[in-house]
Write an enzyme that holds these catalytic residues in place. Sequence first.
Site, PDB file in Angstrom:
ATOM      1  N   ASP A 109       4.961  54.339  50.710  1.00  0.00           N
ATOM      2  CA  ASP A 109       5.365  54.865  49.491  1.00  0.00           C
ATOM      3  C   ASP A 109       7.000  54.834  49.764  1.00  0.00           C
ATOM      4  O   ASP A 109       7.452  55.808  50.227  1.00  0.00           O
ATOM      5  CB  ASP A 109       4.857  56.042  48.853  1.00  0.00           C
ATOM      6  N   ASP A 160       9.852  51.041  40.131  1.00  0.00           N
ATOM      7  CA  ASP A 160      11.172  51.726  39.088  1.00  0.00           C
ATOM      8  C   ASP A 160      10.771  53.096  38.599  1.00  0.00           C
ATOM      9  O   ASP A 160      11.333  53.871  38.844  1.00  0.00           O
ATOM     10  CB  ASP A 160      11.379  50.706  38.120  1.00  0.00           C
ATOM     11  N   SER A 198      10.176  41.773  42.923  1.00  0.00           N
ATOM     12  CA  SER A 198       9.733  40.931  42.051  1.00  0.00           C
ATOM     13  C   SER A 198       8.150  40.167  42.147  1.00  0.00           C
ATOM     14  O   SER A 198       7.774  39.521  41.399  1.00  0.00           O
ATOM     15  CB  SER A 198      10.633  39.289  42.203  1.00  0.00           C
TER      16      SER A 198
HETATM   17  P1  ADP Z   1       8.869  43.576  39.986  1.00  0.00           P
HETATM   18  O1  ADP Z   1       9.193  44.032  38.444  1.00  0.00           O
HETATM   19  O2  ADP Z   1      10.321  43.358  40.670  1.00  0.00           O
HETATM   20  O3  ADP Z   1       7.899  42.627  40.192  1.00  0.00           O
HETATM   21  P2  ADP Z   1       7.208  46.224  40.507  1.00  0.00           P
HETATM   22  O4  ADP Z   1       7.712  47.453  40.618  1.00  0.00           O
HETATM   23  O5  ADP Z   1       6.192  45.727  39.317  1.00  0.00           O
HETATM   24  O6  ADP Z   1       8.554  45.098  40.582  1.00  0.00           O
HETATM   25  O7  ADP Z   1       6.526  45.565  41.997  1.00  0.00           O
HETATM   26  C1  ADP Z   1       7.164  45.298  43.021  1.00  0.00           C
HETATM   27  C2  ADP Z   1       6.213  45.881  44.313  1.00  0.00           C
HETATM   28  O8  ADP Z   1       6.563  47.214  44.437  1.00  0.00           O
HETATM   29  C3  ADP Z   1       4.730  45.618  44.230  1.00  0.00           C
HETATM   30  O9  ADP Z   1       4.526  45.002  45.416  1.00  0.00           O
HETATM   31  C4  ADP Z   1       4.286  47.059  44.152  1.00  0.00           C
HETATM   32  O10 ADP Z   1       2.890  47.268  44.400  1.00  0.00           O
HETATM   33  C5  ADP Z   1       5.228  47.926  44.601  1.00  0.00           C
HETATM   34  N1  ADP Z   1       5.229  49.250  44.310  1.00  0.00           N
HETATM   35  C6  ADP Z   1       4.855  50.019  43.409  1.00  0.00           C
HETATM   36  N2  ADP Z   1       5.087  51.284  43.597  1.00  0.00           N
HETATM   37  C7  ADP Z   1       5.692  51.418  44.832  1.00  0.00           C
HETATM   38  C8  ADP Z   1       6.127  52.458  45.682  1.00  0.00           C
HETATM   39  N3  ADP Z   1       6.110  53.807  45.380  1.00  0.00           N
HETATM   40  N4  ADP Z   1       6.635  52.265  47.154  1.00  0.00           N
HETATM   41  C9  ADP Z   1       6.695  50.889  47.223  1.00  0.00           C
HETATM   42  N5  ADP Z   1       6.369  49.641  46.506  1.00  0.00           N
HETATM   43  C10 ADP Z   1       5.607  49.931  45.316  1.00  0.00           C
END
Ligand code: ADP
Length: 197
Positions: free
Chosen positions: A26, A50, A137
């Site tokens: 995470d 985000d 992305s």
């Molecule tokens: P985007 O809109 O750029 O595609 P997302 O947040 O939807 O961004 O997803 C980008 C990546 O971040 C995905 O692989 C998702 O599983 C991952 N992700 C979500 N939460 C976390 C977190 N707390 N730490 C690391 N990666 C995360």
Amino acid sequence: MDSGAMEKQAIAVSVNGVRVSVVQGDITRQATDAIVNAANSSLMGGGGVDGAIHRAGGPVILEECRQIVSRQGRLPAGKAVITRGGNLKAGFVIHTVGPVWRGGNREEQKLLASAYRESLKVAAENGLESISFPSISTGAYGYPVTEAAKVAINAVVSFLREGVTSIKEVVFVLFDAATFQSYASGLGEAAGGSKES
Ligand code: ADP
């Protein structure tokens, strides 16, 4: 570095003296100087990583994002800005916007590489030594993970090879096992025999 519990580490390599590693975990728990947020152009928060970063970091981050947007407008894809990290272990959040995947012929690759490069540039301009990236992305924005991993790793490796900056450590923090595997394979291929662990 305290990278948080439950973290699986696959591979770490050295690029021009900089440690580059891939872990499953995470990103909000990372204790690097900065963590990178896969934001959207509004910088007003959202889902996925985000939302997790704003929840963990608290209102300071959104307040600084508001100030940035009122100064310079929405953040285009491929660009990056920096805020403080609020309650996060990381002192700073570098917000970048990746491209939305539209089939691969709409400059997605160039914009994704730029998101990584511009984030590294912002980190170096601020004298930061360590930075963590999520998989930009490949969630809501739909970029295929295997290709995104190659673009991400190539962008980071080529930036680091171009010259020495304040940056000493880059960590890719991948949330799920499949994404982690893609980045681990990508880094293994890019490393070309400089495997460290
Ligand atoms: P985007 O809109 O750029 O595609 P997302 O947040 O939807 O961004 O997803 C980008 C990546 O971040 C995905 O692989 C998702 O599983 C991952 N992700 C979500 N939460 C976390 C977190 N707390 N730490 C690391 N990666 C995360």
